[in-house]
Design a protein around this motif. Structure first.
Motif, PDB file in Angstrom:
ATOM      1  N   ALA A 181       0.864  -1.184   0.000  1.00 45.54           N
ATOM      2  CA  ALA A 181       0.000   0.000   0.000  1.00 45.54           C
ATOM      3  C   ALA A 181       0.898   1.230   0.000  1.00 45.54           C
ATOM      4  O   ALA A 181       2.124   1.119  -0.012  1.00 45.54           O
ATOM      5  CB  ALA A 181      -0.932  -0.005   1.216  1.00 45.54           C
ATOM      6  N   SER A 182       0.283   2.414   0.045  1.00 47.54           N
ATOM      7  CA  SER A 182       1.048   3.664   0.140  1.00 47.54           C
ATOM      8  C   SER A 182       1.257   3.979   1.619  1.00 47.54           C
ATOM      9  O   SER A 182       0.501   4.752   2.231  1.00 47.54           O
ATOM     10  CB  SER A 182       0.289   4.798  -0.563  1.00 47.54           C
ATOM     11  N   TRP A 183       2.281   3.378   2.174  1.00 54.93           N
ATOM     12  CA  TRP A 183       2.525   3.493   3.610  1.00 54.93           C
ATOM     13  C   TRP A 183       3.222   4.804   3.941  1.00 54.93           C
ATOM     14  O   TRP A 183       4.033   5.310   3.175  1.00 54.93           O
ATOM     15  CB  TRP A 183       3.363   2.309   4.092  1.00 54.93           C
ATOM     16  N   ARG A 184       2.907   5.350   5.115  1.00 54.00           N
ATOM     17  CA  ARG A 184       3.528   6.594   5.566  1.00 54.00           C
ATOM     18  C   ARG A 184       3.631   6.597   7.084  1.00 54.00           C
ATOM     19  O   ARG A 184       2.989   5.799   7.779  1.00 54.00           O
ATOM     20  CB  ARG A 184       2.721   7.803   5.103  1.00 54.00           C
ATOM     21  N   ILE A 185       4.427   7.524   7.586  1.00 47.54           N
ATOM     22  CA  ILE A 185       4.560   7.722   9.029  1.00 47.54           C
ATOM     23  C   ILE A 185       3.440   8.670   9.461  1.00 47.54           C
ATOM     24  O   ILE A 185       3.192   9.677   8.805  1.00 47.54           O
ATOM     25  CB  ILE A 185       5.934   8.311   9.375  1.00 47.54           C
ATOM     26  N   PRO A 186       2.743   8.388  10.551  1.00 46.51           N
ATOM     27  CA  PRO A 186       1.608   9.223  10.938  1.00 46.51           C
ATOM     28  C   PRO A 186       2.030  10.583  11.491  1.00 46.51           C
ATOM     29  O   PRO A 186       3.102  10.738  12.061  1.00 46.51           O
ATOM     30  CB  PRO A 186       0.907   8.390  12.017  1.00 46.51           C
ATOM     31  N   SER A 187       1.151  11.559  11.298  1.00 44.95           N
ATOM     32  CA  SER A 187       1.317  12.862  11.944  1.00 44.95           C
ATOM     33  C   SER A 187       0.763  12.780  13.367  1.00 44.95           C
ATOM     34  O   SER A 187       0.169  11.769  13.762  1.00 44.95           O
ATOM     35  CB  SER A 187       0.562  13.929  11.158  1.00 44.95           C
ATOM     36  N   LYS A 188       0.932  13.870  14.102  1.00 47.37           N
ATOM     37  CA  LYS A 188       0.367  13.910  15.451  1.00 47.37           C
ATOM     38  C   LYS A 188      -1.149  13.732  15.395  1.00 47.37           C
ATOM     39  O   LYS A 188      -1.727  12.981  16.205  1.00 47.37           O
ATOM     40  CB  LYS A 188       0.718  15.237  16.126  1.00 47.37           C
ATOM     41  N   ASP A 189      -1.815  14.408  14.457  1.00 48.20           N
ATOM     42  CA  ASP A 189      -3.271  14.316  14.366  1.00 48.20           C
ATOM     43  C   ASP A 189      -3.712  12.897  14.029  1.00 48.20           C
ATOM     44  O   ASP A 189      -4.740  12.417  14.538  1.00 48.20           O
ATOM     45  CB  ASP A 189      -3.795  15.285  13.312  1.00 48.20           C
ATOM     46  N   GLU A 190      -2.951  12.203  13.176  1.00 47.65           N
ATOM     47  CA  GLU A 190      -3.305  10.825  12.843  1.00 47.65           C
ATOM     48  C   GLU A 190      -3.088   9.912  14.038  1.00 47.65           C
ATOM     49  O   GLU A 190      -3.878   8.983  14.278  1.00 47.65           O
ATOM     50  CB  GLU A 190      -2.499  10.364  11.631  1.00 47.65           C
ATOM     51  N   CYS A 191      -2.055  10.178  14.815  1.00 43.82           N
ATOM     52  CA  CYS A 191      -1.848   9.396  16.048  1.00 43.82           C
ATOM     53  C   CYS A 191      -3.017   9.609  17.000  1.00 43.82           C
ATOM     54  O   CYS A 191      -3.491   8.665  17.659  1.00 43.82           O
ATOM     55  CB  CYS A 191      -0.548   9.810  16.725  1.00 43.82           C
ATOM     56  N   ARG A 192      -3.497  10.853  17.081  1.00 42.22           N
ATOM     57  CA  ARG A 192      -4.631  11.154  17.958  1.00 42.22           C
ATOM     58  C   ARG A 192      -5.861  10.366  17.515  1.00 42.22           C
ATOM     59  O   ARG A 192      -6.595   9.805  18.343  1.00 42.22           O
ATOM     60  CB  ARG A 192      -4.925  12.652  17.946  1.00 42.22           C
ATOM     61  N   THR A 193      -6.094  10.303  16.200  1.00 38.47           N
ATOM     62  CA  THR A 193      -7.236   9.534  15.704  1.00 38.47           C
ATOM     63  C   THR A 193      -7.097   8.068  16.060  1.00 38.47           C
ATOM     64  O   THR A 193      -8.073   7.408  16.473  1.00 38.47           O
ATOM     65  CB  THR A 193      -7.346   9.683  14.168  1.00 38.47           C
ATOM     66  N   ILE A 194      -5.890   7.522  15.908  1.00 33.92           N
ATOM     67  CA  ILE A 194      -5.639   6.120  16.225  1.00 33.92           C
ATOM     68  C   ILE A 194      -5.879   5.839  17.700  1.00 33.92           C
ATOM     69  O   ILE A 194      -6.238   4.715  18.089  1.00 33.92           O
ATOM     70  CB  ILE A 194      -4.198   5.747  15.809  1.00 33.92           C
TER      71      ILE A 194
END
Length: 260
Positions: A181-194
């Motif tokens: 897939a198109s893998w990426r390192i999460p941002s702070k906001d994406e970590c918050r969602t997780i």
């Protein structure tokens, strides 16, 4: 069929060369010259070359999120060799599925979603082929099933460990080359969602991650700079909590990839 060799021979062992001229059955009759009633027949059947046969014509490899079900990421097809033997004439698209041969068994393994195939042919007649079709569905990480929470797919393994926050993190160097897939390192906001929409995960959230083994007791870098020599990091405490907080960029954390 053409027969070369003298029609009449007196030797103890005569040799005849047979050359095919078509398909079907031909009969040779050998008769004693002194007593024509003493004879023997020799039947020759000429068949066309055939394609290899497979015990299956196609397969669908499915990657299902680990917290939602079971995946089937590989399959084995058995090839029965025709007269003349067989070989692989066209391998799989390696970005979608890999393959390996062991005797007459061909094992295919999922890499990323898409369709591909592998074709086998008769070694003595390249026009006689048989194709095994492969379809791959779902999100994978380096050929592995992944997790899925809050709309994000989470890799099942770290992309890097013992890593300081640097340009390789902001440039996504650790995740961009990972297959599936198109893998990426999460941002702070994406970590918050997780973490369920909060910088401090609710007990039900961190307990789910703990019980399923999604995250270990480690510090996971985000791509977001926190200023003053810090960057945001997501961490899980052994005591039972998960949160997002600033951390010195010199700290050697880990990198986990995500995608949507």
């Amino acid at each position: 069929m053409k027969v070369s060799g003298s029609a009449e021979q007196s030797v103890d062992a005569a040799t005849y060369q047979l050359v095919t001229t078509g398909f079907g059955t031909a009969t040779l009759t050998f008769t004693n010259r002194v007593d024509p009633t003493k004879n023997v027949t020799y039947n020759v059947t000429v068949n066309s070359f055939s394609a290899p046969t497979l015990n299956s014509s196609s397969v669908t490899l499915k990657s299902v999120p680990r917290n939602e079900g079971s995946s089937n990421l590989s399959a084995t097809v058995t090839v029965t060799s025709p007269v003349g033997g067989y070989e692989v004439s066209s391998g799989t698209n390696s970005s979608i599925a890999s393959y390996s041969m062991s005797g007459n068994n061909c094992t295919v393994k999922a890499v990323k979603a898409g369709s591909t195939s592998i074709t086998f042919r008769n070694k003595l007649d390249n026009s006689k082929t048989k194709t095994y079709s492969i379809s791959v569905t779902g999100i994978l990480y380096e050929g592995q099933a992944v997790w899925k929470y809050y709309g994000y797919y989470i890799a099942p393994a770290n992309a890097a460990t013992n890593t300081q926050w640097n340009g390789s993190i902001t440039n996504n160097s650790y995740c961009s080359g990972k297959k599936g897939a198109s893998w990426r390192i999460p941002s702070k906001d994406e970590c918050r969602t997780i973490l369920g929409g909060s910088d401090n995960a609710a007990e039900s959230v961190w307990r789910e991650y703990l019980n399923k083994g999604v995250f270990s007791n480690e510090y996971y870098w985000s791509t977001t700079d926190a200023g003053n020599g810090n960057a945001y990091i997501m961490l899980r405490y052994m005591a039972g909590a998960m949160e997002i907080a600033p951390k010195e960029k010199s700290y050697k954390g880990v990198v986990r990839c995500i995608t949507r």
